[in-house]
Each structure stands twice: as C-alpha cells, then as structure tokens.
Write a protein that holds these residues in place. Structure first.
Motif, short mmCIF file in Angstrom:
data_model
loop_
_atom_site.label_atom_id
_atom_site.label_comp_id
_atom_site.label_asym_id
_atom_site.label_seq_id
_atom_site.Cartn_x
_atom_site.Cartn_y
_atom_site.Cartn_z
N PRO A 72 0.81 -1.23 0.00
CA PRO A 72 0.00 0.00 0.00
C PRO A 72 0.83 1.27 0.00
O PRO A 72 0.45 2.27 -0.62
CB PRO A 72 -0.83 -0.13 1.28
CG PRO A 72 -0.91 -1.60 1.54
CD PRO A 72 0.41 -2.16 1.08
N VAL A 75 1.87 1.94 -3.58
CA VAL A 75 0.72 2.40 -4.38
C VAL A 75 0.46 3.88 -4.13
O VAL A 75 0.27 4.67 -5.06
CB VAL A 75 -0.54 1.57 -4.05
CG1 VAL A 75 -1.78 2.19 -4.70
CG2 VAL A 75 -0.36 0.13 -4.51
N LYS A 76 0.51 4.28 -2.87
CA LYS A 76 0.30 5.69 -2.51
C LYS A 76 1.39 6.58 -3.11
O LYS A 76 1.12 7.65 -3.66
CB LYS A 76 0.26 5.83 -0.99
CG LYS A 76 0.06 7.26 -0.52
CD LYS A 76 0.05 7.33 1.01
CE LYS A 76 -0.10 8.76 1.51
NZ LYS A 76 -0.08 8.82 3.00
N LYS A 79 1.11 6.84 -6.94
CA LYS A 79 -0.01 7.72 -7.30
C LYS A 79 0.40 9.19 -7.15
O LYS A 79 0.14 10.01 -8.04
CB LYS A 79 -1.21 7.43 -6.41
CG LYS A 79 -2.42 8.32 -6.69
CD LYS A 79 -3.60 7.95 -5.80
CE LYS A 79 -4.80 8.85 -6.07
NZ LYS A 79 -5.96 8.51 -5.22
N GLU A 92 -11.70 6.76 -9.47
CA GLU A 92 -12.23 5.43 -9.78
C GLU A 92 -11.13 4.44 -10.21
O GLU A 92 -11.42 3.29 -10.55
CB GLU A 92 -13.28 5.52 -10.90
CG GLU A 92 -12.77 6.05 -12.22
CD GLU A 92 -12.85 7.57 -12.36
OE1 GLU A 92 -12.89 8.06 -13.50
OE2 GLU A 92 -12.88 8.25 -11.32
N ASP A 93 -9.87 4.88 -10.18
CA ASP A 93 -8.76 4.05 -10.61
C ASP A 93 -8.11 3.31 -9.44
O ASP A 93 -8.28 3.66 -8.28
CB ASP A 93 -7.69 4.90 -11.29
CG ASP A 93 -8.13 5.42 -12.65
OD1 ASP A 93 -9.01 4.78 -13.26
OD2 ASP A 93 -7.59 6.45 -13.09
N ASP A 94 -7.33 2.31 -9.80
CA ASP A 94 -6.47 1.62 -8.85
C ASP A 94 -5.13 1.38 -9.54
O ASP A 94 -5.00 1.56 -10.76
CB ASP A 94 -7.10 0.31 -8.39
CG ASP A 94 -6.54 -0.15 -7.04
OD1 ASP A 94 -5.58 0.46 -6.55
OD2 ASP A 94 -7.06 -1.13 -6.49
N ASN A 251 -9.16 1.54 -14.30
CA ASN A 251 -10.35 1.44 -13.49
C ASN A 251 -10.23 0.25 -12.52
O ASN A 251 -9.65 -0.78 -12.85
CB ASN A 251 -11.57 1.25 -14.40
CG ASN A 251 -12.87 1.20 -13.64
OD1 ASN A 251 -13.33 0.12 -13.25
ND2 ASN A 251 -13.47 2.35 -13.40
N LYS A 252 -10.77 0.41 -11.31
CA LYS A 252 -10.61 -0.61 -10.27
C LYS A 252 -11.08 -1.99 -10.72
O LYS A 252 -10.47 -3.01 -10.36
CB LYS A 252 -11.36 -0.18 -9.01
CG LYS A 252 -10.72 1.01 -8.32
CD LYS A 252 -11.55 1.51 -7.15
CE LYS A 252 -10.87 2.73 -6.51
NZ LYS A 252 -11.70 3.34 -5.45
N VAL A 255 -8.23 -3.45 -12.74
CA VAL A 255 -7.07 -3.78 -11.90
C VAL A 255 -7.33 -5.03 -11.06
O VAL A 255 -6.43 -5.85 -10.84
CB VAL A 255 -6.66 -2.58 -11.02
CG1 VAL A 255 -5.60 -2.98 -10.00
CG2 VAL A 255 -6.16 -1.43 -11.90
N ASP A 256 -8.56 -5.21 -10.62
CA ASP A 256 -8.91 -6.43 -9.88
C ASP A 256 -8.63 -7.67 -10.71
O ASP A 256 -8.14 -8.69 -10.19
CB ASP A 256 -10.39 -6.41 -9.49
CG ASP A 256 -10.67 -5.50 -8.30
OD1 ASP A 256 -9.71 -5.10 -7.62
OD2 ASP A 256 -11.86 -5.20 -8.06
#
Length: 395
Positions: A72, A75-76, A79, A92-94, A251-252, A255-256
């Motif tokens: 995490p 990721v932060k 970004k 709405e992205d990941d 979009n999440k 990415v999932d």
C-alpha cells in the motif's frame, strides 16, 4: 524422447536481437542494440542506504512473502508521483504493481483476449509486447506510423474488421523503436475512434519522463473520461531496471482482474523492491533526479545525431528525438537492408533491424540505442556505420 511443445511456439522465430548479439560478439563489439539505461543514471549510494534502512526497520517482513498484491505504501507513493506530473490516477482508478512493465503487457492479453482475438498495434512496435501478445494466441493488425503518430485512416479501417479488435496497443511518447511522439491532436483523435468502436487502449509509457527537448504532451489516460485506458509505466528507466517495478493504472474493476491473474502466476512483486522504490520516491528529489538522467541522455543523443549528420549518406532518413533512448533511421531502396546489417556485424557493431518490430517483417528501418555505450564508442560506431551507408549506396 520427442518433446511435444504447445502450438503457440509455431508462430515464433528465434530472437533476431539475440542472433545479432551473437554475430557481433567480440572484445571490440559496439552495442547499440539494447534498451539498457546508462549505469551513470543509477543512484547506487542512495539505493544502498535505503536498502539498509528497510532491512534495519523490519528485515523479517522484507524477506518474507508479500501478503498483498501490492504494498500500500508504494501504491500511494506511485499515485503521488504520477499525479505530480499530470492528472493521471483518478478516484475510480487503482494501481497494480508488476515485475516490470513487460509483465503488465503480457497479462493484458490474458485479461482481455480470448483465443484468436485481435490486438491493433503500431507498426513498428515494441518486440517484447508483440511476443507477449502472440504467446497468448492473439492476432495482430499493424497500423503504420507517420511522423506525428498512427495513420488515422488505416487505424479506423483496422477497427472496422470483424470481429472488432479488443485492444489498441500504443506507445505515444518516444515510441519504441522509432522514438516518435504522437501529437496531442492525434491522441485525441485516436481516443475518439476507440470510444466509437468500443476498443480498449493499452497505453504504454516507459519513456515519458525522459524528455530533454520540447513540451510535455498529455497522456491519453489523463483525458480518459470513459475508463477505456489501461496505462502501463515503468520506473526502470529512471531508477533501476534490476529492481523490476512496473505499474498498471486503470479502473478498479480492470485492476482487480490483473491482480487475480498475477496471483495465479507470479504472486506479488518482491517486498524488497517495493519498499526500496517507496523510500526512493519519498526521499529523493524526483524532479532533480529526472533532470539529471535526461541531461545525460540529451548529451548522448545529440552526439549520436550530430555524428550521423556528419557521416551518414544524405539519403538516409532520420530525425533527432525529443527524449527516450533511441534513434531510428530508414534506408533508401538503393541500399539493401540485409547487406547493411551483415556489414555492420562484420565490424562488430550490434544494431537492431526494423523487421524485429514489424508485424510482417518488412520494415527497412534500424534502431540505435544511445544510452549504454560511452561517448567515444558512439562516435566510433556511428562513423563506421556511416562509411557502410556510402559504400553500399555507391555499389
């Protein structure tokens, strides 16, 4: 025993780049073939220091399997870094962390394509992506590049094939191998065509931060309002390729699916790499670091281009890149491309023929990397290549 390999190998030929390196090998080889960063761009002392810090803080966690698909903290940090350059990662992205951007490209074909589905690509295009798509039994349609990006008429024609292609793969900034940058006007037109025909965009941007001339052109992802862009980037070219950290931004829901696919194959990226890059992004002045890297490449690219202007036959078509790691040149019909490559190899100069990057193996271009060789070898190698252009043109 006689081995039975999968049919996917039927469409592959042995790596021409590997073959070039074998034929050019020797203690005096000048290697213009790899897209390897200059070792002077590696901040070795900082990476040593940060590595010791993270091991001192929690060695057992760093050396253990990663518990999540992505750290995490990384990721932060990624970004924040991307959004400091342009408004890229939306609410709405990941972000998915990959083992280099090549993993993300290969996974994209698995996530979106069934057997025999079509992917539209720039022609020429990055050979690693083409092989990754082929390995998943995708069909490829190549669309020629113009000086400012894809030929829009032929792109729309490709989209009109049935069934409709699933993906458009594009490297709009400092394209590999040509180093062409797609204009903002064309980026918007390409996006509109993809919306019209329902084609997802796989935007690959490994070189975007390596600009040493001109103004930044916004990524397609930055103005995507329909969530059709899957954005891939790598920190290899500005920090270290050996650490193997790439990213997928989308979009999440998308990415999932990438995370599920990664869990079924390699699992998470290594803790050590993820923690190192997190600390690097959080503690190093990235603006200054990127300026330093870009300055090194500006000097080397300028040296290569000026030497080409002085030594190459005037019929050779090439242009100075605004960034990235490559120079691309195209031979006229008067010079046999195979003979040119053979003569270069005889002089122990490794260059990559454009046929490696083409969907139909017909390209007459050649890619030169200016990043890995020192200045004196750039001058020596380019001068010898220039002599070959004159010899073959006369003959």
């Amino acid at each position: 025993m006689k081995y039975q390999f999968s049919k996917r190998f039927d469409q592959f030929t042995p790596s021409m780049i590997r073959d070039v390196l074998i034929k050019a090998a020797g203690d005096d080889m000048i290697n213009f073939s790899p897209g390897f960063p200059d070792k002077k761009t590696f901040d070795v002392e900082t990476i040593k220091k940060l590595s010791n810090e993270i091991l001192d803080e929690d060695a057992y966690e760093i050396l253990q399997y990663a518990m999540k698909p992505a750290y995490p903290g990384l990721v932060k940090s990624v970004k924040q870094f991307f959004n400091s350059l342009e408004p890229l990662v939306k609410e709405e992205d990941d972000i998915m962390i990959t083992s280099g951007s090549g993993e993300g490209l290969e996974m994209a074909a698995k996530v979106f394509c069934d057997e025999g589905d079509t992917i539209v690509v720039e022609d020429p295009s990055f050979v690693g992506a083409l092989n990754g798509f082929k390995s998943n039994n995708a069909k490829l349609i190549g669309v020629p590049l113009e000086k400012d990006g894809l030929n829009l008429e032929l792109l729309e024609k490709a989209f009109q094939t049935k069934p409709t292609p699933k993906l458009l793969y594009i490297i709009p900034t400092f394209q590999n191998p040509t180093c062409i940058t797609t204009s903002l006007e064309k980026r918007k037109a390409i996006y509109d065509l993809c919306v019209k025909y329902g084609v997802l965009i796989l935007e690959d941007n490994p070189y975007g931060t390596l600009r040493f001339k001109g103004e930044m052109v916004p990524s397609i992802k930055s103005f995507d309002t329909e969530n059709i862009v899957v954005y891939l980037a790598s920190l290899s070219k500005i920090i270290s390729p050996g650490i193997r950290i790439g990213t997928v931004v989308a979009n999440k829901e998308i990415v999932d699916k990438f995370a599920t696919m990664k869990g079924a194959s390699a699992g998470a990226a290594t803790n050590w790499s993820q923690y190192i890059i997190t600390k690097f992004l959080n503690t190093v002045d990235m603006e200054e670091h990127i300026k330093k890297v870009s300055h090194i490449y500006k000097e080397k690219s300028t040296l290569m281009i000026e030497t080409m202007k002085e030594t190459f036959h005037p019929s050779i078509d090439f242009h100075a890149p605004d960034g990235g790691m490559f120079v691309w040149f195209t031979l006229p019909e008067a010079i046999n491309a195979d003979q040119f490559l053979d003569e270069a190899l005889k002089k122990h100069i490794a260059i990559v023929p454009g046929s490696c990057f083409s969907t139909d193996y017909s390209n007459r271009g050649f890619r030169l990397s200016f990043t890995s060789e020192p200045p004196e070898q750039i001058v020596k190698g380019i001068t010898m290549l220039g002599e070959i252009t004159h010899q073959l043109y006369q003959s």
